[in-house]
Write a protein that holds these residues in place. Structure first.
Motif, PDB file in Angstrom:
ATOM      1  N   ALA A  27      -0.789   3.238  -1.861  1.00  0.00           N
ATOM      2  CA  ALA A  27       0.074   4.021  -2.940  1.00  0.00           C
ATOM      3  C   ALA A  27       0.693   5.271  -2.241  1.00  0.00           C
ATOM      4  O   ALA A  27       1.978   5.599  -2.372  1.00  0.00           O
ATOM      5  CB  ALA A  27      -0.527   4.195  -4.136  1.00  0.00           C
ATOM      6  N   ALA A  28      -0.171   6.168  -1.408  1.00  0.00           N
ATOM      7  CA  ALA A  28       0.422   7.282  -0.762  1.00  0.00           C
ATOM      8  C   ALA A  28       1.397   7.143   0.205  1.00  0.00           C
ATOM      9  O   ALA A  28       2.264   8.130   0.268  1.00  0.00           O
ATOM     10  CB  ALA A  28      -0.890   8.170  -0.525  1.00  0.00           C
ATOM     11  N   ILE A  29       1.352   6.036   0.789  1.00  0.00           N
ATOM     12  CA  ILE A  29       2.399   5.829   1.762  1.00  0.00           C
ATOM     13  C   ILE A  29       3.365   4.920   1.540  1.00  0.00           C
ATOM     14  O   ILE A  29       4.280   4.466   2.283  1.00  0.00           O
ATOM     15  CB  ILE A  29       1.893   5.560   3.160  1.00  0.00           C
ATOM     16  N   GLY A  30       3.248   4.173   0.572  1.00  0.00           N
ATOM     17  CA  GLY A  30       4.230   3.319  -0.116  1.00  0.00           C
ATOM     18  C   GLY A  30       4.293   1.958   0.412  1.00  0.00           C
ATOM     19  O   GLY A  30       5.333   1.440   0.625  1.00  0.00           O
ATOM     20  N   VAL A  31       3.102   1.327   1.011  1.00  0.00           N
ATOM     21  CA  VAL A  31       3.130   0.092   1.120  1.00  0.00           C
ATOM     22  C   VAL A  31       1.903  -0.766   0.375  1.00  0.00           C
ATOM     23  O   VAL A  31       1.358  -0.348  -0.225  1.00  0.00           O
ATOM     24  CB  VAL A  31       2.680  -0.097   2.720  1.00  0.00           C
ATOM     25  N   ALA A  32       1.910  -1.872   0.494  1.00  0.00           N
ATOM     26  CA  ALA A  32       1.003  -2.922  -0.335  1.00  0.00           C
ATOM     27  C   ALA A  32      -0.392  -2.942   0.439  1.00  0.00           C
ATOM     28  O   ALA A  32      -0.409  -2.640   1.627  1.00  0.00           O
ATOM     29  CB  ALA A  32       1.406  -4.406  -0.035  1.00  0.00           C
ATOM     30  N   ARG A  33      -1.403  -2.872  -0.470  1.00  0.00           N
ATOM     31  CA  ARG A  33      -2.657  -2.676   0.008  1.00  0.00           C
ATOM     32  C   ARG A  33      -2.821  -3.842   1.182  1.00  0.00           C
ATOM     33  O   ARG A  33      -3.679  -3.897   2.024  1.00  0.00           O
ATOM     34  CB  ARG A  33      -3.775  -2.826  -1.031  1.00  0.00           C
TER      35      ARG A  33
END
Length: 65
Positions: A27-33
């Protein structure tokens, strides 16, 4: 000039050891887990440049390097 390889497994582990979950990191870097897990678990998978920059930036902030 040789290409410097980042150990994405190590980067994510060090962030996790500082109290972040994989969900928080993603979430912090804006990608899917699932994307983050791919970089971590498969050495031949690498992030796009901008995503890698955000992950390294988060790592720098979290581990104070």
């Amino acid at each position: 000039m040789s290409k410097v390889r980042v150990d994405w497994f190590r980067v994510t582990i060090e962030i996790e050891r500082s109290g972040y979950s994989m969900e928080n990191i993603a979430a912090a870097i804006g990608v899917a887990r699932s994307t983050l897990l791919g970089w971590r678990n498969f050495p031949f998978h690498e992030p796009r440049h901008a995503d890698g920059e955000r992950l390294v930036s988060l790592w720098c902030q979290v581990v104070q390097k």
